[in-house]
Design a protein around this motif. Sequence first.
Motif, short mmCIF file in Angstrom:
data_model
loop_
_atom_site.label_atom_id
_atom_site.label_comp_id
_atom_site.label_asym_id
_atom_site.label_seq_id
_atom_site.Cartn_x
_atom_site.Cartn_y
_atom_site.Cartn_z
N ALA A 77 32.66 30.59 28.64
CA ALA A 77 33.57 29.83 27.78
C ALA A 77 34.88 29.46 28.48
O ALA A 77 35.33 28.32 28.38
CB ALA A 77 33.85 30.61 26.49
N ALA A 78 35.48 30.39 29.20
CA ALA A 78 36.78 30.11 29.84
C ALA A 78 36.68 29.01 30.89
O ALA A 78 37.65 28.30 31.13
CB ALA A 78 37.34 31.38 30.47
N ASN A 105 30.23 36.64 35.04
CA ASN A 105 31.29 37.37 35.74
C ASN A 105 32.07 38.26 34.77
O ASN A 105 32.48 37.82 33.70
CB ASN A 105 32.25 36.40 36.42
CG ASN A 105 33.16 37.11 37.39
OD1 ASN A 105 32.70 37.68 38.36
ND2 ASN A 105 34.45 37.09 37.12
N ASP A 106 32.27 39.50 35.16
CA ASP A 106 33.13 40.43 34.42
C ASP A 106 34.52 40.35 35.04
O ASP A 106 34.80 41.02 36.04
CB ASP A 106 32.60 41.86 34.52
CG ASP A 106 31.31 42.07 33.76
OD1 ASP A 106 31.00 41.28 32.86
OD2 ASP A 106 30.60 43.05 34.06
N GLY A 113 40.78 34.89 32.42
CA GLY A 113 40.14 34.11 31.37
C GLY A 113 38.76 34.62 31.01
O GLY A 113 38.32 34.49 29.88
N ASP A 114 38.08 35.22 32.00
CA ASP A 114 36.73 35.74 31.77
C ASP A 114 36.70 37.28 31.73
O ASP A 114 35.70 37.90 32.05
CB ASP A 114 35.76 35.22 32.83
CG ASP A 114 36.13 35.64 34.25
OD1 ASP A 114 37.22 36.25 34.46
OD2 ASP A 114 35.35 35.34 35.17
N GLU A 115 37.82 37.85 31.29
CA GLU A 115 37.86 39.32 31.13
C GLU A 115 36.70 39.76 30.24
O GLU A 115 36.39 39.14 29.22
CB GLU A 115 39.19 39.73 30.48
CG GLU A 115 39.30 41.22 30.22
CD GLU A 115 40.61 41.61 29.54
OE1 GLU A 115 40.70 42.77 29.09
OE2 GLU A 115 41.53 40.77 29.45
N SER A 116 36.04 40.84 30.65
CA SER A 116 34.86 41.33 29.93
C SER A 116 35.12 41.50 28.44
O SER A 116 36.17 41.99 28.03
CB SER A 116 34.43 42.69 30.50
OG SER A 116 34.05 42.55 31.83
N LEU A 163 28.95 33.71 27.54
CA LEU A 163 28.15 32.66 28.16
C LEU A 163 28.17 31.42 27.26
O LEU A 163 28.07 31.54 26.03
CB LEU A 163 26.71 33.12 28.37
CG LEU A 163 26.52 34.22 29.42
CD1 LEU A 163 25.09 34.75 29.36
CD2 LEU A 163 26.85 33.70 30.81
N HIS A 164 28.29 30.25 27.86
CA HIS A 164 28.32 29.02 27.07
C HIS A 164 26.94 28.67 26.51
O HIS A 164 26.81 28.26 25.37
CB HIS A 164 28.86 27.85 27.89
CG HIS A 164 28.89 26.58 27.12
ND1 HIS A 164 29.88 26.30 26.21
CD2 HIS A 164 28.03 25.54 27.07
CE1 HIS A 164 29.64 25.13 25.65
NE2 HIS A 164 28.52 24.64 26.16
#
Length: 193
Positions: free
Chosen positions: A18-19, A56-57, A63-66, A73-74
Amino acid sequence: MTSRALPVEALLVVDVQAAAVSGDRAVPEADRLVDRTADLIARARRGGALVVHIQNDGEPGAGDESHTPGWELHHPVETGPAEAVIRKTVDDGFHGTPLGGLLTDSGVRALAICGVMSEMCVQATARTALARGYRVVMPHDAHATHDIPAAPGISGMVPAAAVSRVAEWALGSELEVAAHAADVAFTAPPRLR
């Protein structure tokens, strides 16, 4: 560049989270990337290919922090033997993950890679795949990144499209670059037939 690539047996969808494709942190032309990756996923599923979503964690605050909205996931995942999610903490989707074993266990010899960021996670994963002897196809219009900001005394701003092309070029002559996602064909790997 190739106009129509030989069929591949797996699709790696790198960090289409998403990010990266929505909001103020989205890559330029995120809608195009989402359309191309959705098409690749749908055609890979129809062809019986292995589909691997690499997630990615991100570090705290990224922006993609776990387990934050940007980490999600988009594209929806279809659970089953031909689709998997692999989580990672570094650029290379193979490093410290079960990706290599999954590809080997499925009998994959050729794969396509799409997603974000072209010069980081996409390139790192492609480089390792090439080093492991896989045939690797990268559809040019199905990976993306951000502009590189100007660096005083070094260079002006480098447009995202140029960064993505350089990421392909830097992988050398073993990489097959398909001009369009539509040029990639899929088939089932031997052990999933």
